[in-house]
Design a protein around this motif. Structure first.
Motif, PDB file in Angstrom:
ATOM      1  N   LEU A 149       0.849  -1.202   0.000  1.00  0.00           N
ATOM      2  CA  LEU A 149       0.000   0.000   0.000  1.00  0.00           C
ATOM      3  C   LEU A 149       0.877   1.242   0.000  1.00  0.00           C
ATOM      4  O   LEU A 149       0.628   2.209  -0.711  1.00  0.00           O
ATOM      5  CB  LEU A 149      -0.916   0.007   1.230  1.00  0.00           C
ATOM      6  N   ILE A 153       1.021   4.288  -2.657  1.00  0.00           N
ATOM      7  CA  ILE A 153       0.829   5.686  -2.272  1.00  0.00           C
ATOM      8  C   ILE A 153       1.989   6.539  -2.777  1.00  0.00           C
ATOM      9  O   ILE A 153       1.788   7.615  -3.349  1.00  0.00           O
ATOM     10  CB  ILE A 153       0.710   5.817  -0.738  1.00  0.00           C
TER      11      ILE A 153
ATOM     12  N   TYR B  27      -5.627   3.874   7.775  1.00  0.00           N
ATOM     13  CA  TYR B  27      -5.072   5.173   7.403  1.00  0.00           C
ATOM     14  C   TYR B  27      -4.551   5.151   5.955  1.00  0.00           C
ATOM     15  O   TYR B  27      -4.907   5.994   5.131  1.00  0.00           O
ATOM     16  CB  TYR B  27      -3.922   5.426   8.363  1.00  0.00           C
ATOM     17  N   ARG B  28      -3.733   4.136   5.656  1.00  0.00           N
ATOM     18  CA  ARG B  28      -3.162   4.065   4.313  1.00  0.00           C
ATOM     19  C   ARG B  28      -4.208   3.766   3.277  1.00  0.00           C
ATOM     20  O   ARG B  28      -4.160   4.264   2.153  1.00  0.00           O
ATOM     21  CB  ARG B  28      -2.133   2.941   4.267  1.00  0.00           C
ATOM     22  N   LEU B  29      -5.110   2.901   3.656  1.00  0.00           N
ATOM     23  CA  LEU B  29      -6.177   2.547   2.742  1.00  0.00           C
ATOM     24  C   LEU B  29      -6.940   3.801   2.347  1.00  0.00           C
ATOM     25  O   LEU B  29      -7.276   4.036   1.197  1.00  0.00           O
ATOM     26  CB  LEU B  29      -7.107   1.575   3.457  1.00  0.00           C
ATOM     27  N   ILE B  31      -5.899   6.891   2.415  1.00  0.00           N
ATOM     28  CA  ILE B  31      -5.115   7.807   1.602  1.00  0.00           C
ATOM     29  C   ILE B  31      -4.963   7.291   0.181  1.00  0.00           C
ATOM     30  O   ILE B  31      -5.111   8.037  -0.793  1.00  0.00           O
ATOM     31  CB  ILE B  31      -3.747   8.057   2.261  1.00  0.00           C
TER      32      ILE B  31
END
Lengths: 157, 157
Positions: A149, A153, B27-29, B31
């Motif tokens: 992930l 990003i 959180y990463r998901l 973003i």
DNA sequence: GTCTATTATTTAGCATTCGTAACAACTGCT
DNA sequence: AGCAGTTGTTACGAATGCTAAATAATAGAC
């Protein structure tokens, strides 16, 4: 060279399967986001919070007094959007905004005691959702997911 | 037993790092969703489409004439939401709704020629976004990501 | 020091998403 | 015919998320 009449539709679909099929990354990401978002909402709603509020609180718990712009960067949000969210959080007494004394253009956001208090009850609830989502995954697998992930990003930032 | 005065905050943060830190999965998901969503939007916006429209089109390309309820299931959406989206897609002439002749409660959604036409121009654009997001990942890594996302979805379904 | 450009944030407005609850249409069973 | 259950829509409210314009403050040029 097999079926000449109606193969195009099927062939076409296979050619673009990686973006069209329900297995496509964007597609799954969307659905997982949706599912996790709803679970978070269920956990946070009794406190009058949304998932967005949660991630803002996370930012501030880690580092209090961040400028609005930094929060925008970290959450990949646009200023106008964040203003609205901070307004609502301020109304609810979770944060307060204060002008930076050095550079009076920037507003720094601080947790109020009431906002900090949520730290005692929210994390276990959020972890429960996380654990449910990652159930059955080993530690290396979780690390792997996190890493992948992260790289995605980075690719889009 | 090291620093008695101000360790609690730091210790606390570390204890809950897996949900509080910017490295947390949720959180990463969030973003990544945000970032990919924006890229998709950029690609789709010239055609007056949103990412939501795109995934509905994907469903119908794979299998035309789905009942509304099936689309809801596949996209993890609630009926009320989908009605609005289908309304807009119908206005734009991309789909049409037709009553099922057998069970007249269900409405089946069909692509119009104009909707099918989009299949010629959209997939390459979507793939470009996908490729950018997954850049630098090997085929096994991609498969891995897909699998992990899938398992998380299954855990929450 | 004043003027100008830049930066940080807010405001206003719009479209979309998302959920709930009430409602209408229809089915299948009795 | 009557009734429970299903499908889908309507109506409403709240939150996201974007853009463009406005406001406030700083920084740099002269």
């Amino acid at each position: 060279m097999t079926a000449p009449t109606q193969p195009s539709r099927q062939a076409f679909f296979e050619q673009w399967q990686d973006v069209l099929a329900p297995t496509a990354v964007g597609y799954r990401l969307r659905i997982l986001s949706q599912l996790m978002g709803r679970r978070f909402q269920d956990q946070l709603e009794p406190f009058g919070l949304t998932p967005f509020h949660w991630v803002v609180l996370c930012c501030l718990w880690k580092e209090d007094g961040l400028p609005t712009s930094t929060i925008c960067d970290r959450l990949q949000q646009v200023g106008g959007t964040l203003t609205g969210v901070l307004d609502r959080m301020e109304e609810r007494g979770l944060v307060r905004r204060e002008r930076d004394s050095r550079d009076r253009r920037v507003w720094r956001v601080y947790l109020t005691p009431q906002g900090a208090e949520l730290m005692e009850v929210l994390p276990p609830r959020v972890r429960a959702v996380k654990e449910q989502a990652l159930a059955g995954m080993s530690a290396p697998e979780r690390a792997n997911l996190s890493d992948l992930l992260d790289r995605a990003i980075a690719n889009l930032s």
